[in-house]
Structure formats: structure tokens, C-alpha cells
Motif scaffolding. Structure first.
Motif, short mmCIF file in Angstrom:
data_model
loop_
_atom_site.label_atom_id
_atom_site.label_comp_id
_atom_site.label_asym_id
_atom_site.label_seq_id
_atom_site.Cartn_x
_atom_site.Cartn_y
_atom_site.Cartn_z
N ALA A 177 2.68 -33.29 3.65
CA ALA A 177 2.16 -34.30 4.57
C ALA A 177 2.15 -33.76 6.00
O ALA A 177 1.17 -33.93 6.73
CB ALA A 177 2.99 -35.56 4.48
N LYS A 178 3.24 -33.08 6.38
CA LYS A 178 3.29 -32.53 7.75
C LYS A 178 2.19 -31.51 7.96
O LYS A 178 1.68 -31.35 9.06
CB LYS A 178 4.65 -31.90 8.01
N ILE A 198 -1.42 -33.82 7.89
CA ILE A 198 -1.72 -34.88 8.88
C ILE A 198 -2.43 -34.33 10.11
O ILE A 198 -3.45 -34.92 10.53
CB ILE A 198 -0.43 -35.65 9.23
N ALA A 218 -4.74 -40.84 8.25
CA ALA A 218 -3.68 -39.88 8.58
C ALA A 218 -2.37 -40.62 8.84
O ALA A 218 -1.31 -40.23 8.33
CB ALA A 218 -4.09 -39.06 9.81
N LEU A 254 -0.94 -42.11 5.65
CA LEU A 254 -0.24 -41.07 4.87
C LEU A 254 1.16 -40.85 5.43
O LEU A 254 2.14 -40.76 4.68
CB LEU A 254 -1.05 -39.77 4.91
N TYR A 255 1.24 -40.80 6.77
CA TYR A 255 2.55 -40.64 7.40
C TYR A 255 3.47 -41.80 7.02
O TYR A 255 4.64 -41.59 6.67
CB TYR A 255 2.37 -40.58 8.91
#
Lengths: 139, 196
Positions: free
Chosen positions: A11-12, A15, A46, A49-50
Motif C-alpha cells: 500500500a505504501k 498510494i 488512494a 486504500l490507505y
């Protein structure tokens, strides 16, 4: 959700790319496919998702809901405001030609501003809806 | 030729997905299939040279709405109740089947009058589309005609759309916005159960 190393790392990594892609779709919408609606949705994706990976509280720390409400109205105000400005400059409502020295420059500036307003409102409203739904489950 | 194969494949997958959605009772799987359905539609739009629409369909249909439905499922339950638990013998398929058959036949009959895909003489191509295609670039300087039409020629329409999106956000905030503290909700539920 339980902290999951793979999800966190992926994810990091993803994003920032999603956000850059959203900005590209936003400001390149004049030349390629895309525009404010799509960019706003991608941008909110985005942040969603975070929120899914790192939790709702962490996401709300990035964009608190009171700021989201202001942003949602701000986009609409930008759009309608462009129309008012064209009225004050002596044109018709939302007739961007009077914004610039030439017709092309005026139209270009007008379309850019209007799409920006669309993008801000769509991104903010999508996040408001997501936070409202997801926040209910947390009580 | 390759277009036809892709179209038939996508359409077949769409049909399979819809049948699977109708037959399933696990709502979680149905939400996932909805996402797949949207992604397939987005693929169809790309084949039809409408990348702007495909973009929106992929982002909204496959992305956001799937997440929203999952968030809703988290609040309810992810299995459909059996609607025929009470009186299974009351379900007669013949009348609904008849109605669906007639409706489908009428719709197919209606498609006979639709102009062929991409027909240059169809009403959609001969009205204002020609003006936009010829004048959008010299008048607005924007190469993407879709953006030019959306933001400039039909600026009022798009302003209304943004207002609709904004109204949807306000409506959600009014209906389910704000956070309710844990304690009061639990007490309220218990209170309601006591009353009943």
C-alpha cells in the motif's frame, strides 16, 4: 484489521503512484482521456486504500471530516465562481472566453479551473460517503 | 476481426457474470462479481473507443462502489435470506417468465431500428457532434473533444452534475454522517429490546 506487513508495504508503494496518476488525469484531461470526475475518484481511491490498510482513524488524521466538508463545498464554489467571474468580466455565465487575452487562452484557463472544482468536489464527496459508511461499523 | 473476438469474449463473460450474480446467495461474492462486471464493461468501452467512459466505469463501478457495498455488508450480513421459507409452493415461475419473455422480445424488436454502430448518418452523429468535432480544437484549444464538450460547451450541464454529487454527499452526511458513541448505541439497542 490485523497489521499485515505485505499489505502495508504494497500500500505504501502504491498510494503515491495512485495520487500521481490522479493528478495526471486531472491536469492532463485536456489532452488525453480523463478529467475532474475520474481524477477525483482515483484520488479518493488512494485515500480509501490507505484507510482500508492502516485503519480509519489514521486516514481521518490525514484529512479530518470537517476539512472534507469544506473541500466538497469549495469545489462547487470554484465552478460556480468561475461563472460569476465571467459575468463580472462582461461575458455570459460560464463563457470562459473573457477570462484570457485570446479566446484559446480564456477557454483553456476556464476549463482548467472548472475541472479542478469538479475534481475537488468529487474526491471530497467520495471520501465523505466512504467515511460515513465505514464509520458506522466502528461504533 | 480481433475486435469482434474481443467483443464476443467480453459479452460472454458479462452474461456469465450476470447469471452467476442472479443465482448466488452469498452477498460477499455477489459484490465481488459486481466489480468484475464493471471491469468487463470498462473493457467493452475501451474497445468502443470511449476511454473517458471506461475510466469512470473502472474507477467508480469496479473501485469505489465495491468498497461502499463491502462497507455496507460489514454493517448488515453477507448472506441472503431465503425468500421462500414460508410458502415454497406459492412460487409459480410461468407468469414472470412470460412477462420477461415478452419484454425481451419487445426490446430485441426495438434494436432493429437502432442505427448500426458508428453509422455516420445516425441522428447522434449528424446533430451537434459534427460541429463539436470540427470546431472544438480551434475554439477551445483543447485536443480532447470530450473535455471540451464537458467543461465548455456543456458547462451548465456539468455544473449541475457537480451539484448532484455535492447533494449526494450532503444527503449521506445528513442520513448516516457523524459518529455515534459506542455506549449510547448499545444502551439504545438494549432499550428497544426491552420495549419489545
Amino acid at each position: 484489521m490485523k497489521p499485515n506487513l505485505i499489505l502495508h508495504v504494497v500500500a505504501k508503494f502504491l498510494i503515491p503512484l495512485i495520487i500521481i496518476f490522479a493528478l495526471y488525469v486531472q491536469f492532463h484531461g485536456d489532452f488525453g482521456p480523463g478529467g475532474g470526475f475520474q481524477a477525483g475518484v482515483i484520488f479518493s481511491a488512494a485515500l480509501i486504500l490507505y484507510a482500508l490498510v492502516f485503519g480509519l482513524d489514521a486516514a481521518e488524521k490525514i484529512i479530518p471530516s470537517h476539512i472534507l466538508r469544506i473541500l466538497a463545498s469549495l469545489g462547487l464554489v470554484i465552478y460556480a465562481g468561475v461563472g460569476v467571474v465571467t459575468l463580472l468580466l462582461g461575458g455570459n455565465y460560464l463563457d470562459y472566453t473573457v477570462l484570457g487575452s485570446t479566446q484559446i487562452a480564456g477557454q483553456h484557463l476556464g476549463i482548467l479551473l472548472v475541472e479542478l472544482g469538479v475534481g475537488i468536489t468529487v474526491a471530497a464527496v467520495m471520501l465523505i460517503i466512504f467515511f460515513s459508511f465505514a464509520g458506522r461499523g466502528r461504533v | 476481426m480481433i475486435d469482434i473476438i474481443i467483443n464476443i469474449t467480453l459479452l460472454a463473460f458479462l452474461a456469465i457474470t450476470s447469471v452467476a450474480i442472479v443465482r448466488m446467495t452469498n452477498l460477499f461474492a455477489i459484490v465481488m462479481l459486481f466489480g468484475i462486471f464493471s471491469l468487463l464493461s470498462a473493457g467493452l468501452f475501451v474497445v468502443m473507443d470511449a476511454p473517458d467512459v471506461a475510466f469512470t466505469e473502472a474507477a467508480v463501478g469496479a473501485g469505489i462502489s465495491t468498497v461502499l457495498m463491502l462497507a455496507t455488508l460489514a454493517l448488515t450480513r453477507n448472506r441472503q435470506k431465503n425468500p421462500y421459507k414460508e410458502a415454497p409452493h406459492a412460487h409459480r415461475p410461468w407468469l414472470p417468465l412470460f412477462v420477461v419473455g415478452i419484454t425481451g422480445a419487445v426490446l430485441v424488436y426495438g434494436t432493429w431500428d437502432i442505427p448500426r454502430f458508428g453509422d455516420p448518418n445516425s441522428p447522434a452523429q449528424t446533430h451537434v457532434a459534427r460541429y463539436y468535432l470540427e470546431n472544438a480544437l480551434p475554439e477551445t484549444g483543447v485536443p480532447n473533444v470530450v473535455t471540451a464538450v464537458l467543461a465548455s460547451y456543456r458547462g451548465f450541464d456539468t455544473l449541475g452534475e457537480v451539484a448532484v454529487v455535492f447533494t449526494a454527499g450532503v444527503a449521506v452526511l445528513l442520513l448516516i454522517g457523524g459518529r455515534r458513541p459506542k455506549q449510547t448505541l448499545k444502551q439504545k439497542d438494549e432499550g428497544e429490546q426491552d420495549e419489545t
